[in-house]
Enzyme design. Structure first.
Site, PDB file in Angstrom:
ATOM      1  N   TRP A 240       0.831  -1.205   0.000  1.00  0.00           N
ATOM      2  CA  TRP A 240       0.000   0.000   0.000  1.00  0.00           C
ATOM      3  C   TRP A 240       0.862   1.250   0.000  1.00  0.00           C
ATOM      4  O   TRP A 240       0.657   2.164  -0.810  1.00  0.00           O
ATOM      5  CB  TRP A 240      -0.928   0.011   1.216  1.00  0.00           C
ATOM      6  CG  TRP A 240      -1.829   1.216   1.256  1.00  0.00           C
ATOM      7  CD1 TRP A 240      -3.081   1.317   0.733  1.00  0.00           C
ATOM      8  CD2 TRP A 240      -1.513   2.506   1.829  1.00  0.00           C
ATOM      9  NE1 TRP A 240      -3.586   2.599   0.944  1.00  0.00           N
ATOM     10  CE2 TRP A 240      -2.644   3.340   1.611  1.00  0.00           C
ATOM     11  CE3 TRP A 240      -0.408   3.032   2.483  1.00  0.00           C
ATOM     12  CZ2 TRP A 240      -2.686   4.671   2.043  1.00  0.00           C
ATOM     13  CZ3 TRP A 240      -0.442   4.364   2.913  1.00  0.00           C
ATOM     14  CH2 TRP A 240      -1.570   5.161   2.689  1.00  0.00           C
ATOM     15  N   TYR A 244       1.143   4.047  -2.943  1.00  0.00           N
ATOM     16  CA  TYR A 244       0.713   5.399  -2.600  1.00  0.00           C
ATOM     17  C   TYR A 244       1.821   6.406  -2.886  1.00  0.00           C
ATOM     18  O   TYR A 244       1.575   7.475  -3.468  1.00  0.00           O
ATOM     19  CB  TYR A 244       0.315   5.441  -1.127  1.00  0.00           C
ATOM     20  CG  TYR A 244      -0.218   6.779  -0.659  1.00  0.00           C
ATOM     21  CD1 TYR A 244      -1.535   7.147  -0.903  1.00  0.00           C
ATOM     22  CD2 TYR A 244       0.594   7.663   0.040  1.00  0.00           C
ATOM     23  CE1 TYR A 244      -2.028   8.376  -0.467  1.00  0.00           C
ATOM     24  CE2 TYR A 244       0.113   8.885   0.478  1.00  0.00           C
ATOM     25  CZ  TYR A 244      -1.198   9.237   0.227  1.00  0.00           C
ATOM     26  OH  TYR A 244      -1.671  10.452   0.655  1.00  0.00           O
ATOM     27  N   ASP A 260      -6.512  -0.614  -0.070  1.00  0.00           N
ATOM     28  CA  ASP A 260      -7.075   0.552   0.599  1.00  0.00           C
ATOM     29  C   ASP A 260      -8.567   0.370   0.842  1.00  0.00           C
ATOM     30  O   ASP A 260      -9.343   0.090  -0.079  1.00  0.00           O
ATOM     31  CB  ASP A 260      -6.829   1.796  -0.252  1.00  0.00           C
ATOM     32  CG  ASP A 260      -7.223   3.067   0.458  1.00  0.00           C
ATOM     33  OD1 ASP A 260      -6.367   3.639   1.162  1.00  0.00           O
ATOM     34  OD2 ASP A 260      -8.393   3.488   0.321  1.00  0.00           O
TER      35      ASP A 260
END
Length: 307
Positions: A240, A244, A260
């Site tokens: 993640w 990101y 997410d």
């Protein structure tokens, strides 16, 4: 780079105008940046974003103001020959080089994302002024809410950042510090000062050490898989966080933080949230614009949860 310096006075020589390809949704970008602003370093008010910076031995501030079809950028603290780097960073942060038609066409292949684009045609990727700063914020945001991560960022800035005087900050309300540098964080007692898990503090220390060893760690470009693998090799950075950071700091338009929860909520049509694997399978239709699909899904999720 499209920028037009305003003529006239010495003060005006630090003002520039950057064209915005239309449509351009400033309000959504403003809200996103306001929610994620680091207290002391960034300040967002209606129609305006301001921050401190340190660059090539100079300390100063910049302010970005929304105008009709352009952004006005005011820079304080740099000589007249040193503005190009700042303007390049502003262009990336406000996603001024995006092609909204190409994004709309790519996401239009899926009726669901086509409808999202139709409702919010001017959404842009909230980029980053500094890759290291964004990555630190991403680590602070692991397993906590955006509001909690912002509070942690404020404590990190106050505890380890460099205080600035009012003259350096141009008396900008809310601007007091520079964001901590890798040198200031590599051996810092981050977990103790911020009262957060030791693993997360060590992750920030590891990131700082990697940045010192590889100054171009956050240079844009390269293949997405290689970028994600490089970031995941750092301690405490999982899938993640890597995606990101790739989205916001490295302009990887196909990055996609599939685990997410906000993305999963946005796709819940009343029969439950998709799994991570189901979300990835659905997102295949959005390539190579999955990062922009994520921005639309987050916006949709936020709109549904508004009172």
């Amino acid at each position: 780079m499209t920028c037009t310096p305003s003529p006239a006075t010495r003060e005006d020589r630090a003002r520039f105008t950057l064209a915005c390809p239309q449509p351009y949704d400033w309000l959504h970008l403003e809200r996103f940046l306001a929610d994620h602003a680091s207290p002391g370093v960034e300040a967002v008010t209606p129609g305006r974003y301001a921050r401190t910076f340190a660059l090539d031995g100079h300390r100063g501030t910049l302010a970005v103001t929304n105008e009709a079809d352009a952004l006005s950028v005011r820079i304080r603290g740099l000589g007249s020959d040193d503005h190009e780097n700042i303007l390049t960073r502003v262009r990336a942060m406000f996603d001024l080089d995006a092609d909204p038609r190409a994004v709309a066409a790519g996401l239009g292949r899926d009726p669901f994302t086509a409808a999202l684009v139709g409702r919010r045609p001017g959404l842009r990727m909230p980029g980053a002024f500094d890759g290291f700063e964004l990555a630190v914020r991403a680590i602070l945001g692991q397993q906590v809410s955006v509001a909690a991560a912002t509070r942690l960022a404020g404590r990190l800035v106050a505890g380890f950042g460099t205080p600035l005087d009012g003259e350096t900050c141009g008396n900008e309300p809310g601007l007091t510090h520079l964001f901590p540098t890798p040198e200031q964080l590599v051996d810092a007692e981050i977990s103790l000062v911020l009262n957060m898990p030791r693993a997360r503090g060590r992750a920030i220390q590891g990131l700082a050490a990697a940045m010192l060893a590889t100054p171009d760690l956050f240079a844009p470009g390269g293949e997405l898989d290689a970028t994600v693998a490089r970031l995941k090799a750092l301690p405490g950075i999982g899938d993640w966080t890597a995606h990101y950071v790739a989205m916001r700091a490295l302009a990887q338009a196909d990055a996609f933080p599939a685990g997410d929860v906000g993305l999963m909520r946005a796709l819940d049509a009343g029969d439950g949230r998709p799994s991570r694997l189901a979300l990835l399978d659905r997102a295949a239709a959005w390539r190579p614009w999955r990062a922009y699909a994520a921005i639309h899904l987050w916006a949709e999720d936020a709109a549904r949860r508004m009172p």
